[in-house]
Enzyme design. Structure first.
Site, short mmCIF file in Angstrom:
data_model
loop_
_atom_site.label_atom_id
_atom_site.label_comp_id
_atom_site.label_asym_id
_atom_site.label_seq_id
_atom_site.Cartn_x
_atom_site.Cartn_y
_atom_site.Cartn_z
N ASP A 599 0.85 -1.19 0.00
CA ASP A 599 0.00 0.00 0.00
C ASP A 599 0.89 1.24 0.00
OD1 ASP A 599 -2.25 1.63 0.10
OD2 ASP A 599 -3.25 0.41 1.60
N GLU A 789 -10.75 6.79 4.23
CA GLU A 789 -9.77 6.20 5.13
C GLU A 789 -9.91 6.76 6.55
OE1 GLU A 789 -5.87 5.50 3.50
OE2 GLU A 789 -6.63 5.67 1.45
#
Length: 1014
Positions: A599, A789
């Site tokens: 990521d 997020e």
């Protein structure tokens, strides 16, 4: 001000009036950009930071002590305590031309802290938020006032960040400047600022030389036509004759045997228009050898000219080598290419950089980069499908200058459609798609997303998110298909939709990110995202690993680990360092054959120094690292680790072989450029029709007292609420930008627009301040504003699960005056408050661009069929609450969803489909032939006991069938759910039944619903 200054625009007008030739030197008075001679912070000046605490406080204060200042002088005071990043900016309302000036200056009162302070100017683009950033810096090495003066020639393009939509030419043009930013150090302190201005006179600016392409790939015995363009700094015609010399330079190709050397002069007479072009040709030869690509640099020069920032190059394509032969098996091609690669070339394949991080586009070849990506909101300007395809093709062209001509693989977060592209089809987020309970529709979503992604030249999607979200406080909850691993596993059909249409899917975030404990995050001010999942191995396997098992079975090409950590009881370990789960479990026991991609900058969160981060992550099983900015540092670090023996060469070879396998399977070596045949279908009516159907299927009818829904088309409707007429709010985060934003951010239909297209009469008042009388029904659309997020974590920056006060007030006003329905547009369940005066409630989730999909079931064009993918809590004290909990008393259970179609019609349609199946299906069809005495006249159930008995028998038969479909099974069990929901008892059994249905246990599901109905 301390002394008289000529205003910027007056100075520029003076300069313009005196210009007689492009190179004329004209003295210019200093041009003020920002002064602080007011009581308040000037318009356009604002502070920013990674969180509230890191956002500096800005005030205008007296500043008579600055050298040369008048007694009444005022300055900007910035008090800061930055944890990650923070600073202040001045964004100009209109672009300014700074080209007549030599440089940029300001006064600053330092404290002698020794801290480096960077600043940047904003060049070109559509505005301050989409300008190319060029930076410089100074060191706070002395207390007191000082003037910082930096010539424009000393500014460099910012390498660690560029905003989405910014120009990427790497040229500080100066003709359309949008302001500047001061980036404060990661520390605590106070700085004062004054007199931000332009100074000096610009030196003569030569004519720019450019070529139509930076790279000219050509086969042996071919020709490369090079077109040279001349552009003046002012845009005016050439004031004098200009001669441009060209010649072939020294590359890896051999003159005389590989190509015919060339040199000459291109003449541009005085008066030639800026932008005029001339051309010459380079001829290649055939040497009869099978070989890698070879280069022929082109050198351009001439008095009064500036050559291209990067010299163009002709490349003789690699030819005759086994890996370049598409008729050979992929395994052979990979083996041949791998044995030809140097260590540096292998490590380049393991490196993924953000597009805006490239110092120059030729870095793709210099560093042999294997991959680029667009982070959320990182888009070309203009943000159109054509511009995306042009951008990808330009990057791929740069890869062709490498020795082995390995194409890039470009990745993007297309998580609910091609959501970075303005005008693309935007589907509901995964929470809404989970509510549809329709794996076939989810597969169709993947197919359409793949077609739109691929049309823009992108072969790789960082989707789907297969997280099992177990806590509504998580800011990524809407990225999950639901709280039940069986449901999430069902929805892995999206992988087939993507990969069957030429786009690699990414199963993320491996593994356990949906189970992080509240308060365990250590990332900034996040409260749960990127935190710790404390769990047994058995629980991790059953809940969080299950969807990834299904993804591997479907042949998912890539897997992305989570930012989060897993704690099996011996302390948390970052997933990017978890060899047991990545190498042993995923690649070993599960048999994953694709490659693992990190990521965003996630290896930096592994404890230790950078070399340790790199070594640990690669040895744990990561194959490609999303750097995304520090690609030179990553490559040099990994090279050193391999040469020192701390990362085995076989680990590198395994990683590169996995990456190359996917590139060969995609056909990138034969077709690296965008296939634009489908570009007209991006955001097409046909694609939007599927997104509209998905939005309609995602609507969950939670309450419907008195059968208020569906509404009559002739009703006089009063519409209110914050989310009724806001496309950005209904599309949520990860839409055009990373965090998303409110407003008309992309083409689409708002819920209000959709209602207006159906109802005979509509009154809209966002805050319900318009008159309420004379209406038949109210529709109040409430919910959340966009986030993504950890920035959506509850507890961060005061975020809660409560409705906004304005939304609650709108509900109270409208529903107190008339019958009403509340539509909740959100990424997760919310605390709705007192619903006693509300007849109907619908969970609309984040439905995407097609607001018509929300209105379709609202007005009865299609029935309500959606079911809750998350348990809807009764109070926030219950959170986290999930199906299977020992104590389970929600407002509405997992799987809840009232339907507005007739159960009898549903069963008849299922029976008709089963009648053409195998023996078990035919037997089930026969059982489902219920007598008329079992039904009321409106098609609802009259004899619940008899119907439930038949449904249980049919479910048992269908478990043995090989020809039934999940859709038919779901329809059969749905009638039992109707009966259980009508009884209003045992929410735990109702929720468990939906889990069993998703897991394929039909008889158990039917039996649980029968128990709940008693």
């Amino acid at each position: 001000m301390s002394r008289s200054r000529t205003p910027l625009w007056a100075a520029l007008a003076l300069v313009a009036s005196l210009i007689v030739a492009p190179h004329a030197a004209v003295a210019a008075e200093p041009g003020t950009i920002t002064d602080f001679e007011s009581d308040a912070v000037p318009t356009g000046v604002y502070a920013w930071g990674n969180d509230a605490a890191s956002t500096p406080t800005l005030t205008v204060e007296p500043g008579p002590d600055r050298p040369g200042a008048a007694e009444a002088n005022r300055v900007l005071k910035s008090v800061y305590n930055v944890s990650q990043w923070g600073g202040w900016s001045h964004d100009l309302a209109a672009a300014q031309d700074w080209s007549p000036y030599e440089g940029f200056s300001f006064w600053v009162k330092g404290a002698g802290s020794g801290q480096k302070i960077s600043f940047e100017i904003k060049d070109g683009g559509a505005g301050a938020g989409a300008a190319e950033l060029f930076e410089s810096s100074f060191t706070d090495d002395a207390a007191g006032w000082r003037q910082v003066k930096v010539p424009f020639s000393s500014f460099t393009r910012r390498a660690d960040y560029q905003p989405g939509g910014a120009p990427t030419d790497g040229e500080l043009d100066l003709v359309a400047m949008w302001g500047y930013s001061m980036r404060l150090p990661t520390a605590q302190g106070t700085l004062e600022w004054d007199q931000v201005e332009l100074y000096g006179t610009a030196p003569p600016r030569p004519a720019r030389l450019s070529t139509d392409r930076p790279v000219y790939p050509v086969n042996e015995k071919g020709e490369a036509k090079v077109i040279v363009t001349v552009t003046t700094a002012t845009g005016r015609p050439l004031p004098a004759d200009l001669a441009v010399n060209y010649r072939t330079g020294t590359g890896t190709a051999t003159p005389g045997s590989d190509y015919t050397p060339a040199e000459g002069t291109l003449t541009f007479p005085a008066g030639t228009a800026s932008g005029a072009a001339r051309s010459f040709t380079i001829a290649t030869l055939k040497d009869g050898q099978d070989e890698v690509a070879e280069t022929i640099p082109i050198e351009l020069s001439g008095a009064g000219t500036r050559p291209p920032a990067e010299a163009p190059v002709v490349v003789i394509n690699a030819h005759g080598l086994p890996y370049a032969n598409p008729r050979k098996p992929v395994k052979e091609r990979v083996a041949d290419l791998l044995q030809r690669m140097t260590l540096e070339e292998k490590i380049g394949q393991m490196t993924q950089a953000e597009r805006n991080a490239l110092g120059k586009q030729s870095d793709i070849a210099t560093y042999a980069l294997g991959s680029l990506l667009s982070g959320g909101g990182s888009a070309p300007a203009p943000n159109t499908p054509e511009a995306w395809a042009d951008m990808i093709d330009a990057f791929q062209l740069q890869a062709q200058r490498t020795r082995l001509q390995v194409p890039l693989i470009y990745g993007v977060d297309a998580v609910h459609g091609h959501n970075n592209v303005a005008g693309a089809t935007i589907f509901p987020h995964n929470a809404g798609m989970g509510a549809t309970r329709d794996p076939d529709l989810v597969k169709r979503q993947g197919e359409i997303t793949a077609k739109e992604v691929k049309a823009t030249g992108i072969p790789w999607d960082f989707a789907p998110c297969l997280c099992v979200s177990r806590d509504d406080r998580w800011g990524r909850a809407y990225e999950s298909f639901g709280e039940d691993p069986a449901l999430v596993s069902r929805m892995t059909t999206i992988i087939d939709g993507l990969q069957d249409n030429g786009v690699l899917a990414t199963a993320k975030h491996y593994v356990g990110d949906g189970g992080t404990a509240y308060g365990s995050s250590t990332s900034g001010d996040y409260t749960i995202d990127q935190g710790v999942t404390k769990v047994s191995r058995q629980e991790l396997e059953a809940i969080h690993l299950a969807p990834f098992k299904e993804a591997v079975k479907r042949g998912v090409a890539t897997v992305m680990p989570s930012f989060s950590s897993v704690d099996f009881g011996d302390g948390p370990l970052k997933m990017h360092a978890h060899k047991e789960l990545i190498t042993d479990a995923l690649k070993g026991r599960l048999g994953f054959k694709g490659f693992v991609i990190s990521d965003w900058q996630a290896i930096d969160q592994i404890p230790g120094d950078y070399a340790s981060d790199v070594r640990t992550s690669i040895n744990a099983g990561l194959d490609m690292i999303m750097v995304p900015y520090a690609y030179p540092a990553f490559e040099s670090t990994l090279t050193a680790e391999v040469e020192a023996g701390r990362v085995p060469v076989r680990r590198v070879d395994d990683a590169v072989a996995r990456i190359l396998t996917q590139k060969f399977r995609l056909g990138l070596f034969e077709h690296p450029y965008a296939d634009r045949s489908g570009i007209a279908d991006v955001g097409s009516a046909a694609h939007r029709a599927v997104a509209r159907a998905a939005a309609a299927r995602s609507q969950v009818l939670l309450k419907n007292d008195g059968g208020l829904l569906p509404l009559r088309r002739d009703a006089k409707v009063y519409v209110a609420g914050s989310n009724a007429d806001d496309l950005g709010n209904q599309t949520g985060g990860w839409t055009i930008s990373w965090q998303g934003s409110s407003g008309p951010i992309t083409p689409g239909t708002t819920i209000l627009q959709a209602i207006r297209s159906r109802a005979a009469s509509v009154t809209y008042s966002k805050d319900a301040s318009a008159g309420l009388s004379g209406h038949d029904v109210g529709v109040v659309v409430v919910g959340e504003t966009p986030y993504a997020e950890g920035q959506g974590d509850v507890g961060r920056a005061g975020r809660t699960l409560n409705l906004a006060a304005a939304d609650r007030a709108a509900i109270d006003k409208v529903c107190g005056a008339m019958k009403c329905v509340v539509l909740v547009v959100s990424g997760r369940p919310l605390l709705l408050g007192d619903l006693s005066g509300v007849e109907a409630v619908v969970a609309s989730w984040l439905p995407g661009t097609e607001g018509d999909g929300v209105a379709d079931p609202l007005f009865g064009a299609v029935p309500y069929t959606g079911r809750l993918p998350f348990t809807w809590f009764r109070s926030v004290e219950q959170v986290p609450i999930n199906v299977g909990d020992a104590a389970y008393d929600p407002l509405w259970p997992y799987g809840w969803g009232l339907r507005t179609d007739r159960p009898r019609d549903r069963l008849k349609a299922a029976r008709d489909r089963l009648a053409s199946g195998d023996g078990a299906s035919k037997a089930a069809a026969a059982v489902l032939t219920l007598s008329g005495r079992s039904w009321n006249a409106d098609g609802s159930v009259r004899d619940a006991r008899a119907v439930l008995a038949v449904l249980g028998t049919a479910a048992a038969l269908l478990e043995r069938s090989k020809t039934d479909t999940y859709a038919v099974d779901d329809a059969v069990v749905s009638v039992a759910r109707d009966i259980a929901q009508s009884a209003g008892r045992r929410p735990d059994l109702q929720a468990s039944a939906d889990h069993e249905l998703a897991a394929g246990n039909l008889r158990k599901a039917a039996d649980l619903l029968a128990q709940a109905a008693r």
